[in-house]
Design a protein around this motif. Structure first.
Motif, PDB file in Angstrom:
ATOM      1  N   LEU A  94      18.600 101.433 116.630  1.00  0.00           N
ATOM      2  CA  LEU A  94      17.230 100.921 116.659  1.00  0.00           C
ATOM      3  C   LEU A  94      16.365 101.637 115.624  1.00  0.00           C
ATOM      4  CD1 LEU A  94      16.594 100.590 120.510  1.00  0.00           C
ATOM      5  CD2 LEU A  94      17.386  98.846 118.903  1.00  0.00           C
ATOM      6  N   ALA A  95      16.598 102.920 115.455  1.00  0.00           N
ATOM      7  CA  ALA A  95      15.820 103.686 114.467  1.00  0.00           C
ATOM      8  C   ALA A  95      16.162 103.236 113.050  1.00  0.00           C
ATOM      9  CB  ALA A  95      16.111 105.178 114.629  1.00  0.00           C
ATOM     10  N   ARG A  96      17.430 102.985 112.793  1.00  0.00           N
ATOM     11  CA  ARG A  96      17.832 102.555 111.449  1.00  0.00           C
ATOM     12  C   ARG A  96      17.297 101.167 111.122  1.00  0.00           C
ATOM     13  NH1 ARG A  96      23.896 104.796 110.061  1.00  0.00           N
ATOM     14  NH2 ARG A  96      23.572 106.942 110.766  1.00  0.00           N
ATOM     15  N   VAL A  97      17.236 100.311 112.131  1.00  0.00           N
ATOM     16  CA  VAL A  97      16.681  98.972 111.901  1.00  0.00           C
ATOM     17  C   VAL A  97      15.238  99.077 111.417  1.00  0.00           C
ATOM     18  CG1 VAL A  97      15.937  96.849 113.049  1.00  0.00           C
ATOM     19  CG2 VAL A  97      18.234  97.764 113.471  1.00  0.00           C
ATOM     20  N   GLN A  98      14.484 100.021 111.958  1.00  0.00           N
ATOM     21  CA  GLN A  98      13.091 100.187 111.529  1.00  0.00           C
ATOM     22  C   GLN A  98      13.002 100.532 110.039  1.00  0.00           C
ATOM     23  OE1 GLN A  98      10.461  99.467 113.521  1.00  0.00           O
ATOM     24  NE2 GLN A  98      12.031  98.879 115.019  1.00  0.00           N
ATOM     25  N   GLU A  99      14.045 101.165 109.502  1.00  0.00           N
ATOM     26  CA  GLU A  99      14.056 101.540 108.087  1.00  0.00           C
ATOM     27  C   GLU A  99      14.302 100.355 107.157  1.00  0.00           C
ATOM     28  OE1 GLU A  99      16.562 104.909 107.258  1.00  0.00           O
ATOM     29  OE2 GLU A  99      16.225 105.756 109.257  1.00  0.00           O
ATOM     30  N   LEU A 100      14.576  99.180 107.733  1.00  0.00           N
ATOM     31  CA  LEU A 100      14.776  97.986 106.914  1.00  0.00           C
ATOM     32  C   LEU A 100      13.458  97.304 106.552  1.00  0.00           C
ATOM     33  CD1 LEU A 100      17.830  96.344 108.744  1.00  0.00           C
ATOM     34  CD2 LEU A 100      17.862  97.630 106.599  1.00  0.00           C
TER      35      LEU A 100
ATOM     36  N   ASP B 266       9.727  93.824 103.242  1.00  0.00           N
ATOM     37  CA  ASP B 266       8.430  93.757 102.557  1.00  0.00           C
ATOM     38  C   ASP B 266       8.607  93.471 101.065  1.00  0.00           C
ATOM     39  OD1 ASP B 266       7.181  94.298 104.942  1.00  0.00           O
ATOM     40  OD2 ASP B 266       6.895  96.436 104.546  1.00  0.00           O
ATOM     41  N   GLU B 267       9.616  94.099 100.469  1.00  0.00           N
ATOM     42  CA  GLU B 267       9.853  93.909  99.037  1.00  0.00           C
ATOM     43  C   GLU B 267      10.203  92.459  98.710  1.00  0.00           C
ATOM     44  OE1 GLU B 267      12.647  95.907  95.537  1.00  0.00           O
ATOM     45  OE2 GLU B 267      12.126  97.045  97.340  1.00  0.00           O
ATOM     46  N   LEU B 268      10.862  91.788  99.662  1.00  0.00           N
ATOM     47  CA  LEU B 268      11.250  90.396  99.461  1.00  0.00           C
ATOM     48  C   LEU B 268      10.189  89.423  99.958  1.00  0.00           C
ATOM     49  CD1 LEU B 268      14.987  90.694 100.565  1.00  0.00           C
ATOM     50  CD2 LEU B 268      14.189  90.116  98.266  1.00  0.00           C
ATOM     51  N   GLY B 269       9.153  89.951 100.568  1.00  0.00           N
ATOM     52  CA  GLY B 269       8.106  89.095 101.130  1.00  0.00           C
ATOM     53  C   GLY B 269       8.562  88.340 102.364  1.00  0.00           C
ATOM     54  N   LEU B 270       9.451  88.962 103.145  1.00  0.00           N
ATOM     55  CA  LEU B 270      10.016  88.331 104.325  1.00  0.00           C
ATOM     56  C   LEU B 270       9.661  89.113 105.574  1.00  0.00           C
ATOM     57  CD1 LEU B 270      13.665  87.705 103.013  1.00  0.00           C
ATOM     58  CD2 LEU B 270      11.783  86.062 103.031  1.00  0.00           C
ATOM     59  N   THR B 271       9.708  88.444 106.716  1.00  0.00           N
ATOM     60  CA  THR B 271       9.654  89.156 107.976  1.00  0.00           C
ATOM     61  C   THR B 271      11.035  89.760 108.220  1.00  0.00           C
ATOM     62  OG1 THR B 271      10.382  87.284 109.312  1.00  0.00           O
ATOM     63  CG2 THR B 271       7.995  87.473 108.877  1.00  0.00           C
ATOM     64  N   MET B 272      11.124  90.636 109.198  1.00  0.00           N
ATOM     65  CA  MET B 272      12.421  91.221 109.521  1.00  0.00           C
ATOM     66  C   MET B 272      13.409  90.146 109.969  1.00  0.00           C
ATOM     67  SD  MET B 272      12.505  94.669 109.290  1.00  0.00           S
ATOM     68  CE  MET B 272      13.334  95.461 110.680  1.00  0.00           C
ATOM     69  N   ALA B 273      12.948  89.187 110.765  1.00  0.00           N
ATOM     70  CA  ALA B 273      13.828  88.116 111.231  1.00  0.00           C
ATOM     71  C   ALA B 273      14.312  87.271 110.055  1.00  0.00           C
ATOM     72  CB  ALA B 273      13.113  87.248 112.254  1.00  0.00           C
ATOM     73  N   GLN B 274      13.419  86.956 109.145  1.00  0.00           N
ATOM     74  CA  GLN B 274      13.809  86.177 107.965  1.00  0.00           C
ATOM     75  C   GLN B 274      14.827  86.927 107.118  1.00  0.00           C
ATOM     76  OE1 GLN B 274       9.953  85.596 106.263  1.00  0.00           O
ATOM     77  NE2 GLN B 274       9.400  83.915 107.634  1.00  0.00           N
ATOM     78  N   LEU B 275      14.649  88.234 106.990  1.00  0.00           N
ATOM     79  CA  LEU B 275      15.605  89.038 106.242  1.00  0.00           C
ATOM     80  C   LEU B 275      16.982  88.964 106.885  1.00  0.00           C
ATOM     81  CD1 LEU B 275      16.325  91.183 104.073  1.00  0.00           C
ATOM     82  CD2 LEU B 275      15.629  92.932 105.736  1.00  0.00           C
ATOM     83  N   ALA B 276      17.027  89.057 108.208  1.00  0.00           N
ATOM     84  CA  ALA B 276      18.303  89.033 108.916  1.00  0.00           C
ATOM     85  C   ALA B 276      19.019  87.700 108.715  1.00  0.00           C
ATOM     86  CB  ALA B 276      18.079  89.293 110.402  1.00  0.00           C
ATOM     87  N   VAL B 277      18.282  86.604 108.820  1.00  0.00           N
ATOM     88  CA  VAL B 277      18.893  85.285 108.641  1.00  0.00           C
ATOM     89  C   VAL B 277      19.319  85.092 107.185  1.00  0.00           C
ATOM     90  CG1 VAL B 277      18.508  82.798 108.776  1.00  0.00           C
ATOM     91  CG2 VAL B 277      17.599  84.297 110.569  1.00  0.00           C
TER      92      VAL B 277
ATOM     93  N   ALA C  15      21.545  92.257  94.632  1.00  0.00           N
ATOM     94  CA  ALA C  15      22.665  93.136  94.980  1.00  0.00           C
ATOM     95  C   ALA C  15      22.197  94.541  95.343  1.00  0.00           C
ATOM     96  CB  ALA C  15      23.659  93.194  93.824  1.00  0.00           C
ATOM     97  N   GLU C  16      21.174  95.047  94.627  1.00  0.00           N
ATOM     98  CA  GLU C  16      20.723  96.407  94.921  1.00  0.00           C
ATOM     99  C   GLU C  16      20.095  96.520  96.306  1.00  0.00           C
ATOM    100  OE1 GLU C  16      17.568  94.491  92.171  1.00  0.00           O
ATOM    101  OE2 GLU C  16      19.759  94.541  92.399  1.00  0.00           O
ATOM    102  N   LEU C  17      19.458  95.449  96.767  1.00  0.00           N
ATOM    103  CA  LEU C  17      18.880  95.478  98.106  1.00  0.00           C
ATOM    104  C   LEU C  17      19.957  95.318  99.176  1.00  0.00           C
ATOM    105  CD1 LEU C  17      15.496  93.542  97.762  1.00  0.00           C
ATOM    106  CD2 LEU C  17      15.941  96.000  97.683  1.00  0.00           C
ATOM    107  N   LEU C  18      20.989  94.546  98.883  1.00  0.00           N
ATOM    108  CA  LEU C  18      22.113  94.446  99.814  1.00  0.00           C
ATOM    109  C   LEU C  18      22.773  95.815  99.989  1.00  0.00           C
ATOM    110  CD1 LEU C  18      23.724  91.087  98.639  1.00  0.00           C
ATOM    111  CD2 LEU C  18      22.449  91.484 100.757  1.00  0.00           C
ATOM    112  N   GLU C  19      22.899  96.551  98.885  1.00  0.00           N
ATOM    113  CA  GLU C  19      23.478  97.894  98.957  1.00  0.00           C
ATOM    114  C   GLU C  19      22.566  98.838  99.748  1.00  0.00           C
ATOM    115  OE1 GLU C  19      24.222  99.180  94.985  1.00  0.00           O
ATOM    116  OE2 GLU C  19      25.677  97.575  94.576  1.00  0.00           O
ATOM    117  N   ARG C  20      21.257  98.666  99.572  1.00  0.00           N
ATOM    118  CA  ARG C  20      20.339  99.526 100.309  1.00  0.00           C
ATOM    119  C   ARG C  20      20.440  99.255 101.816  1.00  0.00           C
ATOM    120  NH1 ARG C  20      13.926  99.274  99.448  1.00  0.00           N
ATOM    121  NH2 ARG C  20      14.607  99.049  97.253  1.00  0.00           N
TER     122      ARG C  20
END
Length: 335
Positions: A250-256, A261-272, A307-312
């Protein structure tokens, strides 16, 4: 609007966001709200809908069928599944026997108010029925025009290979697998995805937001928010419990959040969007308890994550990610 992708090595095109009603219709939300969510999906450009006879013990199929009534059938892709018991749960009310498959498709069609489904899926692998019997039953369902295509759900790579060989001999093809897949649950990547790509199947993935954990609303050391799946006693809390017990995850998820934000997405949108970066994934299934959730999640369609964000993302989640291929086999009970 939502992009389309081909399903497996077939000509069937489906929206890369599928609307599913696993834990919602006929259970968590009232029928009026469920219908509003389906309307929101249609308004957003989603034409692909996934359900199963076992969801809310057949009620989910009925709610979906009523919600889609009046829509042009040829403009929709309707999926359902067979395996788990429904009704009185007698000796032949579950599994993939010829009897259960042929009886179940008729019940599903009646509840969905349609003459056929676009995709009929084996909801799990049946260790108690000869695979030859199951595949012959599916072949007959296709020949009868009750299903246009056949898929599976949570099958291992070896099971998919054996099933595809028999299907080919019987004159049809498996075109899809429906597994759990998310940033946190990647058990299909090692074996199932390569085998599926080789044999012409795509993945239609469920739980791309890990039961809501990847939305970031579940914070370490804090109780689950009121009204969330983590507090739902009708089944939601049980399904999400595995993740909520892992405070480090749960703590690591918060670090996403900075990545989203960099992609202009919500967390849910990023996951999908993340699951859709996998070329073997044809569609991500989203559910909703409110229409606005649908409108938000479809914005993940068409997103490219550099690709760099996928690696992050991989670095942030580290060993919180589950990758063991053996987890897939555990989902099919041995009766």
């Amino acid at each position: 609007m939502v992009n389309y992708r081909n399903l497996g090595r077939s000509g069937l095109k489906i929206t890369e966001i599928t609307y599913g009603n696993w834990l919602t219709h006929g259970s968590q939300v009232e029928n009026e709200t469920a219908t509003a969510c389906v309307r929101a999906a249609l308004d957003a450009g989603i034409t692909t809908f996934d359900t199963a006879d076992v969801y809310a013990n057949t009620a989910a199929e009925s709610v979906l069928g009523e919600a889609l009534k009046g829509e042009r059938r040829q403009s929709l892709e309707i999926f359902t599944k067979v395996y788990w018991p429904t009704g009185p749960q007698g000796a032949n009310d579950s599994g993939l026997s010829r009897k259960h498959v042929l009886e179940s498709i008729d019940g599903s069609l009646q509840r969905l108010q349609t003459d056929y489904v676009d995709l009929y899926q084996a909801h799990r692998f049946d260790h108690g029925t000869p695979l030859e019997e199951t595949m012959q039953a599916f072949a007959d369902v296709v020949r009868q025009g009750k299903a246009l295509y056949i898929g599976v759900s949570e099958w291992t790579a070896d099971q998919i290979r054996a099933g595809q060989e028999l299907a080919t001999d019987l004159g049809f093809r498996l075109i899809s697998n429906q597994p759990q897949y998310s940033m946190l649950w990647r058990v299909i990547e090692g074996e199932v995805v390569p085998t599926s790509a080789e044999l012409g199947l795509s993945q239609i993935v469920w739980s791309p937001v890990a039961q809501g954990v990847l939305t970031g609303k579940y914070k370490p050391g804090e109780p689950a928010p009121a009204g969330s799946r983590g507090t739902d006693e009708k089944g939601g809390a049980r399904m999400i419990g595995r993740f909520l017990e892992q405070q480090e995850t749960l703590a690591r998820v918060q670090e996403l959040r900075p990545v989203a934000d960099e992609l202009g997405l919500t967390m849910a949108q990023l996951a999908v969007a993340w699951v859709l970066q996998n070329p073997n994934v044809a569609s991500a299934i989203i559910g909703a308890s409110r229409p606005e959730q649908v409108a938000e999640n479809v914005k993940a369609s068409g997103v490219t994550i550099p690709a760099e964000l996928l690696e992050r993302i991989d670095t942030v989640l580290g060993d919180s990610v589950v990758t063991d291929p053996a987890e897939t086999a555990k989902s099919s009970p041995r009766r």
